[in-house]
Design an enzyme around this catalytic site. Structure first.
Site, PDB file in Angstrom:
ATOM      1  N   LYS A  54       0.928  -1.124   0.162  1.00  0.00           N
ATOM      2  CA  LYS A  54      -0.132   0.027  -0.075  1.00  0.00           C
ATOM      3  C   LYS A  54       0.873   1.285  -0.012  1.00  0.00           C
ATOM      4  CE  LYS A  54      -3.679  -2.592   2.354  1.00  0.00           C
ATOM      5  NZ  LYS A  54      -4.622  -2.889   3.250  1.00  0.00           N
ATOM      6  N   GLN A  98      -4.548  -1.534   9.965  1.00  0.00           N
ATOM      7  CA  GLN A  98      -4.528  -2.764   9.186  1.00  0.00           C
ATOM      8  C   GLN A  98      -5.206  -3.847   9.925  1.00  0.00           C
ATOM      9  OE1 GLN A  98      -3.568  -3.443   6.146  1.00  0.00           O
ATOM     10  NE2 GLN A  98      -4.038  -5.584   6.191  1.00  0.00           N
ATOM     11  N   ASP A 124     -11.744   3.023   4.565  1.00  0.00           N
ATOM     12  CA  ASP A 124     -12.261   1.684   4.152  1.00  0.00           C
ATOM     13  C   ASP A 124     -13.753   1.727   4.613  1.00  0.00           C
ATOM     14  OD1 ASP A 124     -10.225   0.120   3.493  1.00  0.00           O
ATOM     15  OD2 ASP A 124      -9.556  -0.011   5.450  1.00  0.00           O
TER      16      ASP A 124
END
Ligand code: NAP
Length: 311
Positions: A54, A98, A124
Protein backbone atom coordinates in the site's frame (compact mmCIF):
# COMPACT_ATOMS: atom_id res chain seq x y z
CA UNK A 1 -15.79 -23.84 -22.64
CA UNK A 2 -13.15 -21.92 -20.72
CA UNK A 3 -14.01 -18.79 -18.76
CA UNK A 4 -12.67 -15.38 -19.78
CA UNK A 5 -10.24 -14.25 -17.09
CA UNK A 6 -11.10 -10.86 -15.60
CA UNK A 7 -7.75 -9.14 -15.30
CA UNK A 8 -7.65 -7.34 -11.95
CA UNK A 9 -4.06 -6.23 -12.47
CA UNK A 10 -4.93 -4.42 -15.71
CA UNK A 11 -7.99 -2.70 -14.22
CA UNK A 12 -6.02 -1.76 -11.07
CA UNK A 13 -3.31 -0.22 -13.29
CA UNK A 14 -5.99 1.71 -15.17
CA UNK A 15 -7.41 3.08 -11.89
CA UNK A 16 -3.94 4.04 -10.64
CA UNK A 17 -3.20 5.78 -13.94
CA UNK A 18 -6.42 7.78 -13.49
CA UNK A 19 -5.61 8.63 -9.86
CA UNK A 20 -2.05 9.88 -10.56
CA UNK A 21 -2.93 13.09 -12.50
CA UNK A 22 -5.76 13.85 -10.05
CA UNK A 23 -3.31 13.42 -7.16
CA UNK A 24 -0.86 15.80 -8.89
CA UNK A 25 -3.67 18.31 -9.44
CA UNK A 26 -4.65 18.05 -5.75
CA UNK A 27 -1.04 18.64 -4.67
CA UNK A 28 -0.84 21.72 -6.88
CA UNK A 29 -4.11 23.13 -5.55
CA UNK A 30 -3.65 22.27 -1.88
CA UNK A 31 0.10 22.88 -1.67
CA UNK A 32 0.54 19.39 -0.21
CA UNK A 33 -0.14 15.84 -1.37
CA UNK A 34 -3.22 13.88 -0.32
CA UNK A 35 -2.15 12.01 2.83
CA UNK A 36 -2.85 8.51 4.11
CA UNK A 37 -1.91 7.38 7.62
CA UNK A 38 -1.50 3.62 7.91
CA UNK A 39 -1.23 1.90 11.28
CA UNK A 40 0.18 -1.61 11.58
CA UNK A 41 0.16 -3.28 14.98
CA UNK A 42 2.33 -6.36 15.54
CA UNK A 43 4.40 -8.42 13.15
CA UNK A 44 1.98 -10.57 11.15
CA UNK A 45 3.99 -11.32 7.96
CA UNK A 46 0.95 -11.20 5.61
CA UNK A 47 -0.14 -7.81 7.02
CA UNK A 48 3.42 -6.56 6.65
CA UNK A 49 3.40 -7.47 2.94
CA UNK A 50 -0.03 -5.85 2.39
CA UNK A 51 0.99 -2.66 4.15
CA UNK A 52 4.28 -2.31 2.29
CA UNK A 53 2.38 -2.81 -0.98
CA UNK A 54 0.00 0.00 0.00
CA UNK A 55 2.82 2.42 0.90
CA UNK A 56 4.66 1.68 -2.35
CA UNK A 57 1.51 2.04 -4.47
CA UNK A 58 0.69 5.38 -2.81
CA UNK A 59 4.17 6.73 -3.58
CA UNK A 60 3.80 5.69 -7.22
CA UNK A 61 0.66 7.81 -7.73
CA UNK A 62 1.83 10.83 -5.72
CA UNK A 63 -0.17 10.16 -2.54
CA UNK A 64 1.72 10.61 0.73
CA UNK A 65 1.55 7.48 2.91
CA UNK A 66 2.97 7.40 6.43
CA UNK A 67 3.26 4.04 8.11
CA UNK A 68 3.08 3.87 11.91
CA UNK A 69 4.42 0.54 13.09
CA UNK A 70 3.39 -0.34 16.63
CA UNK A 71 4.73 -3.34 18.59
CA UNK A 72 2.52 -6.38 19.20
CA UNK A 73 2.40 -5.45 22.90
CA UNK A 74 0.67 -2.10 22.15
CA UNK A 75 -2.34 -1.51 24.39
CA UNK A 76 -5.73 -0.48 23.04
CA UNK A 77 -5.33 2.96 24.68
CA UNK A 78 -1.99 3.48 22.96
CA UNK A 79 -3.49 2.49 19.61
CA UNK A 80 -6.48 4.79 20.14
CA UNK A 81 -4.06 7.63 20.93
CA UNK A 82 -2.36 7.12 17.54
CA UNK A 83 -5.75 7.14 15.81
CA UNK A 84 -6.63 10.34 17.67
CA UNK A 85 -3.41 11.99 16.50
CA UNK A 86 -4.14 11.01 12.88
CA UNK A 87 -7.74 12.22 13.27
CA UNK A 88 -6.40 15.66 14.17
CA UNK A 89 -3.54 15.71 11.66
CA UNK A 90 -3.78 18.39 8.95
CA UNK A 91 -1.70 16.38 6.49
CA UNK A 92 -3.60 13.10 6.71
CA UNK A 93 -6.89 12.91 4.84
CA UNK A 94 -7.38 9.18 5.29
CA UNK A 95 -6.61 6.61 7.97
CA UNK A 96 -6.24 2.87 7.61
CA UNK A 97 -5.67 0.55 10.56
CA UNK A 98 -4.53 -2.77 9.14
CA UNK A 99 -6.76 -5.69 10.07
CA UNK A 100 -6.50 -8.12 11.80
CA UNK A 101 -5.28 -6.57 15.03
CA UNK A 102 -3.28 -8.86 17.38
CA UNK A 103 -5.70 -11.11 19.28
CA UNK A 104 -4.13 -9.96 22.58
CA UNK A 105 -5.97 -6.65 22.14
CA UNK A 106 -9.24 -8.50 22.68
CA UNK A 107 -12.31 -9.32 20.60
CA UNK A 108 -13.84 -5.86 20.68
CA UNK A 109 -10.63 -4.00 19.75
CA UNK A 110 -11.23 -3.77 16.02
CA UNK A 111 -14.69 -2.33 16.43
CA UNK A 112 -13.44 0.18 19.05
CA UNK A 113 -10.64 1.30 16.75
CA UNK A 114 -12.75 1.57 13.58
CA UNK A 115 -15.39 3.49 15.54
CA UNK A 116 -12.69 5.93 16.71
CA UNK A 117 -11.60 6.92 13.19
CA UNK A 118 -13.19 10.18 12.03
CA UNK A 119 -15.85 9.23 9.48
CA UNK A 120 -14.47 11.67 6.90
CA UNK A 121 -11.02 10.03 7.17
CA UNK A 122 -12.34 6.47 7.29
CA UNK A 123 -10.93 5.30 3.97
CA UNK A 124 -12.27 1.75 4.33
CA UNK A 125 -15.83 2.84 5.08
CA UNK A 126 -15.99 0.75 8.28
CA UNK A 127 -17.27 3.49 10.61
CA UNK A 128 -21.00 3.03 11.42
CA UNK A 129 -21.77 6.46 9.93
CA UNK A 130 -20.25 5.38 6.63
CA UNK A 131 -21.97 1.98 6.78
CA UNK A 132 -25.27 3.86 7.22
CA UNK A 133 -24.45 6.09 4.24
CA UNK A 134 -23.68 3.00 2.19
CA UNK A 135 -27.03 1.45 3.12
CA UNK A 136 -28.73 4.66 1.96
CA UNK A 137 -26.68 4.75 -1.26
CA UNK A 138 -24.97 8.04 -0.44
CA UNK A 139 -21.53 6.85 0.58
CA UNK A 140 -18.45 8.86 -0.36
CA UNK A 141 -16.19 5.84 0.07
CA UNK A 142 -16.95 2.15 0.43
CA UNK A 143 -14.66 -0.67 1.47
CA UNK A 144 -11.90 -1.13 -1.13
CA UNK A 145 -12.43 -4.78 -1.99
CA UNK A 146 -16.14 -4.65 -2.92
CA UNK A 147 -15.87 -1.28 -4.63
CA UNK A 148 -12.90 -2.61 -6.61
CA UNK A 149 -15.02 -5.57 -7.69
CA UNK A 150 -17.70 -3.19 -8.99
CA UNK A 151 -15.04 -1.32 -11.00
CA UNK A 152 -13.82 -4.63 -12.42
CA UNK A 153 -17.33 -5.76 -13.42
CA UNK A 154 -18.25 -2.41 -14.94
CA UNK A 155 -15.00 -2.00 -16.86
CA UNK A 156 -15.32 -5.60 -18.11
CA UNK A 157 -18.83 -4.81 -19.43
CA UNK A 158 -20.50 -7.39 -17.19
CA UNK A 159 -24.15 -6.25 -16.88
CA UNK A 160 -25.16 -5.71 -13.24
CA UNK A 161 -28.61 -4.10 -13.53
CA UNK A 162 -31.26 -6.80 -13.58
CA UNK A 163 -28.72 -9.59 -12.98
CA UNK A 164 -29.23 -12.19 -10.27
CA UNK A 165 -26.27 -11.77 -7.90
CA UNK A 166 -25.39 -14.18 -5.12
CA UNK A 167 -22.78 -13.19 -2.53
CA UNK A 168 -21.42 -16.00 -0.38
CA UNK A 169 -20.15 -14.41 2.86
CA UNK A 170 -21.70 -11.72 5.06
CA UNK A 171 -18.68 -10.06 6.67
CA UNK A 172 -18.77 -6.33 7.37
CA UNK A 173 -15.62 -5.91 5.26
CA UNK A 174 -16.57 -7.77 2.09
CA UNK A 175 -19.89 -9.64 1.92
CA UNK A 176 -22.33 -7.01 3.21
CA UNK A 177 -20.88 -3.97 1.39
CA UNK A 178 -20.57 -6.12 -1.75
CA UNK A 179 -24.26 -7.01 -1.60
CA UNK A 180 -25.24 -3.36 -1.06
CA UNK A 181 -23.10 -2.07 -3.94
CA UNK A 182 -24.65 -4.67 -6.27
CA UNK A 183 -28.14 -3.80 -5.00
CA UNK A 184 -27.56 -0.09 -5.62
CA UNK A 185 -26.65 -0.98 -9.20
CA UNK A 186 -29.99 -2.77 -9.52
CA UNK A 187 -28.92 -6.39 -9.25
CA UNK A 188 -31.30 -8.77 -7.49
CA UNK A 189 -29.12 -9.85 -4.59
CA UNK A 190 -29.05 -12.89 -2.33
CA UNK A 191 -26.59 -13.07 0.58
CA UNK A 192 -25.51 -16.55 1.71
CA UNK A 193 -23.59 -17.71 4.76
CA UNK A 194 -22.72 -20.80 6.77
CA UNK A 195 -26.37 -21.46 7.68
CA UNK A 196 -27.74 -21.22 4.14
CA UNK A 197 -29.62 -24.37 3.12
CA UNK A 198 -28.64 -26.03 -0.15
CA UNK A 199 -26.02 -23.44 -0.94
CA UNK A 200 -25.03 -24.89 -4.36
CA UNK A 201 -28.64 -24.60 -5.58
CA UNK A 202 -28.90 -20.97 -4.42
CA UNK A 203 -25.52 -20.15 -5.95
CA UNK A 204 -26.54 -21.74 -9.27
CA UNK A 205 -29.20 -19.05 -9.68
CA UNK A 206 -26.50 -16.40 -9.98
CA UNK A 207 -25.52 -14.52 -13.08
CA UNK A 208 -22.87 -12.93 -10.85
CA UNK A 209 -21.50 -15.12 -8.06
CA UNK A 210 -19.15 -13.56 -5.48
CA UNK A 211 -17.29 -15.92 -3.15
CA UNK A 212 -15.94 -14.24 0.02
CA UNK A 213 -15.72 -17.17 2.37
CA UNK A 214 -12.11 -17.89 3.30
CA UNK A 215 -12.29 -21.61 2.42
CA UNK A 216 -9.93 -22.93 -0.25
CA UNK A 217 -11.61 -24.09 -3.48
CA UNK A 218 -14.99 -24.31 -1.72
CA UNK A 219 -17.03 -23.21 -4.74
CA UNK A 220 -17.03 -26.12 -7.18
CA UNK A 221 -18.71 -26.45 -10.58
CA UNK A 222 -21.89 -27.58 -8.78
CA UNK A 223 -22.30 -23.96 -7.56
CA UNK A 224 -22.07 -22.33 -10.96
CA UNK A 225 -24.65 -21.74 -13.68
CA UNK A 226 -22.97 -22.20 -17.06
CA UNK A 227 -21.81 -18.82 -18.37
CA UNK A 228 -22.04 -17.04 -14.99
CA UNK A 229 -19.49 -14.44 -13.88
CA UNK A 230 -17.61 -15.69 -10.83
CA UNK A 231 -15.67 -13.33 -8.57
CA UNK A 232 -13.22 -15.03 -6.23
CA UNK A 233 -12.34 -12.87 -3.21
CA UNK A 234 -10.68 -15.63 -1.18
CA UNK A 235 -7.00 -15.59 -0.33
CA UNK A 236 -6.01 -18.91 1.25
CA UNK A 237 -2.38 -19.97 1.57
CA UNK A 238 -1.92 -23.75 1.39
CA UNK A 239 1.21 -25.58 2.43
CA UNK A 240 -0.26 -29.07 2.85
CA UNK A 241 0.62 -31.29 -0.12
CA UNK A 242 -2.43 -33.56 0.02
CA UNK A 243 -4.84 -30.58 -0.03
CA UNK A 244 -2.92 -28.98 -2.90
CA UNK A 245 -2.97 -32.25 -4.86
CA UNK A 246 -6.74 -32.55 -4.37
CA UNK A 247 -7.31 -29.06 -5.80
CA UNK A 248 -4.74 -28.77 -8.58
CA UNK A 249 -4.26 -31.45 -11.25
CA UNK A 250 -0.72 -32.47 -12.00
CA UNK A 251 0.82 -29.93 -14.40
CA UNK A 252 -1.55 -27.14 -13.29
CA UNK A 253 0.07 -23.77 -12.55
CA UNK A 254 -0.91 -23.87 -8.86
CA UNK A 255 0.76 -27.24 -8.47
CA UNK A 256 3.97 -25.95 -10.07
CA UNK A 257 3.98 -22.95 -7.74
CA UNK A 258 3.59 -25.28 -4.76
CA UNK A 259 6.50 -27.47 -5.96
CA UNK A 260 8.76 -24.43 -6.32
CA UNK A 261 7.80 -22.51 -3.18
CA UNK A 262 6.37 -25.05 -0.75
CA UNK A 263 3.08 -23.16 -0.58
CA UNK A 264 0.50 -21.73 -2.94
CA UNK A 265 -2.29 -19.16 -2.68
CA UNK A 266 -5.71 -20.43 -3.70
CA UNK A 267 -9.03 -18.64 -3.80
CA UNK A 268 -12.44 -19.76 -2.57
CA UNK A 269 -13.27 -21.00 -6.06
CA UNK A 270 -12.12 -24.38 -7.35
CA UNK A 271 -10.02 -24.24 -10.56
CA UNK A 272 -12.57 -26.57 -12.28
CA UNK A 273 -15.05 -23.64 -12.28
CA UNK A 274 -13.10 -22.17 -15.23
CA UNK A 275 -14.71 -24.91 -17.35
CA UNK A 276 -18.26 -23.74 -16.52
CA UNK A 277 -18.13 -19.99 -15.80
CA UNK A 278 -18.37 -17.36 -18.52
CA UNK A 279 -15.94 -15.03 -16.74
CA UNK A 280 -13.77 -15.57 -13.68
CA UNK A 281 -11.32 -13.58 -11.54
CA UNK A 282 -8.02 -15.40 -11.06
CA UNK A 283 -6.27 -15.74 -7.68
CA UNK A 284 -3.78 -14.14 -7.48
CA UNK A 285 -4.19 -11.26 -9.95
CA UNK A 286 -7.95 -10.77 -9.66
CA UNK A 287 -9.52 -8.93 -6.75
CA UNK A 288 -6.37 -8.35 -4.64
CA UNK A 289 -4.72 -5.60 -6.76
CA UNK A 290 -8.05 -3.74 -7.02
CA UNK A 291 -8.25 -3.37 -3.24
CA UNK A 292 -5.04 -1.32 -3.23
CA UNK A 293 -6.05 0.75 -6.26
CA UNK A 294 -9.35 1.63 -4.58
CA UNK A 295 -7.52 2.61 -1.39
CA UNK A 296 -5.63 5.23 -3.40
CA UNK A 297 -8.78 6.40 -5.16
CA UNK A 298 -10.62 6.62 -1.82
CA UNK A 299 -7.74 8.54 -0.21
CA UNK A 300 -7.86 11.11 -2.96
CA UNK A 301 -11.63 11.36 -2.69
CA UNK A 302 -11.36 11.91 1.09
CA UNK A 303 -8.70 14.58 0.50
CA UNK A 304 -10.85 16.39 -2.06
CA UNK A 305 -13.89 16.27 0.23
CA UNK A 306 -11.90 17.75 3.12
CA UNK A 307 -10.34 20.42 0.93
CA UNK A 308 -13.79 21.23 -0.49
CA UNK A 309 -15.19 21.73 3.01
CA UNK A 310 -12.23 23.86 4.08
CA UNK A 311 -12.25 26.04 0.93
P1 NAP B 1 -14.93 -13.66 7.22
O1 NAP B 1 -15.14 -12.42 8.01
O2 NAP B 1 -14.30 -14.84 7.87
O3 NAP B 1 -16.35 -14.09 6.62
C1 NAP B 1 -16.52 -15.29 5.95
C2 NAP B 1 -17.95 -15.48 5.56
O4 NAP B 1 -18.06 -16.74 4.88
C3 NAP B 1 -18.91 -15.51 6.75
O5 NAP B 1 -20.05 -14.74 6.49
C4 NAP B 1 -19.27 -16.99 6.88
O6 NAP B 1 -20.61 -17.26 7.29
C5 NAP B 1 -19.14 -17.47 5.45
N1 NAP B 1 -18.85 -18.91 5.45
C6 NAP B 1 -17.88 -19.56 6.12
N2 NAP B 1 -17.98 -20.89 5.90
C7 NAP B 1 -19.06 -21.06 5.10
C8 NAP B 1 -19.69 -22.20 4.55
N3 NAP B 1 -19.24 -23.44 4.78
N4 NAP B 1 -20.77 -22.01 3.76
C9 NAP B 1 -21.25 -20.77 3.52
N5 NAP B 1 -20.68 -19.65 4.02
C10 NAP B 1 -19.60 -19.80 4.80
O7 NAP B 1 -14.04 -13.36 5.91
P2 NAP B 1 -13.86 -12.04 5.03
O8 NAP B 1 -13.07 -11.02 5.77
O9 NAP B 1 -15.15 -11.64 4.41
O10 NAP B 1 -12.91 -12.62 3.88
C11 NAP B 1 -13.30 -13.69 3.06
C12 NAP B 1 -12.12 -14.12 2.20
O11 NAP B 1 -11.72 -13.03 1.38
C13 NAP B 1 -10.87 -14.52 2.99
O12 NAP B 1 -10.19 -15.55 2.27
C14 NAP B 1 -10.03 -13.25 2.96
O13 NAP B 1 -8.64 -13.52 3.08
C15 NAP B 1 -10.35 -12.74 1.60
N6 NAP B 1 -10.17 -11.28 1.42
C16 NAP B 1 -9.55 -10.88 0.30
C17 NAP B 1 -9.39 -9.54 0.06
C18 NAP B 1 -8.71 -9.11 -1.21
O14 NAP B 1 -8.25 -8.00 -1.30
N7 NAP B 1 -8.67 -9.99 -2.21
C19 NAP B 1 -9.87 -8.59 0.96
C20 NAP B 1 -10.55 -9.03 2.09
C21 NAP B 1 -10.71 -10.40 2.31
P3 NAP B 1 -21.13 -16.91 8.78
O15 NAP B 1 -21.34 -15.44 8.80
O16 NAP B 1 -22.40 -17.69 8.89
O17 NAP B 1 -20.06 -17.37 9.73
Amino acid sequence: MSATLLDGVAVANQIRAEVAPLAAEFTRRAGRPAGLGIVLVGDDPASDIYVRGKVKAAGEVGVRADLERLPAATTLDELLAVVDRLNRSEVHDAILVQSPLPSALGDAAERRVFDAIRPDKDVDGFHPVNVGRLVQNRATVASGTPSGIIELLERSNIPIAGARAVVIGRSDIVGKPMALLLLHRNATVTICHSRTQDLPAVAREADILVAAIGRPAFVTRAFVKPGATVVDVGINRLSDRSTVEKIFASGAKGRDTFERRGSVVVGDVHPEVAEVAGALTPVPGGVGPLTIAMLLKNTLRAAEERAGRAG
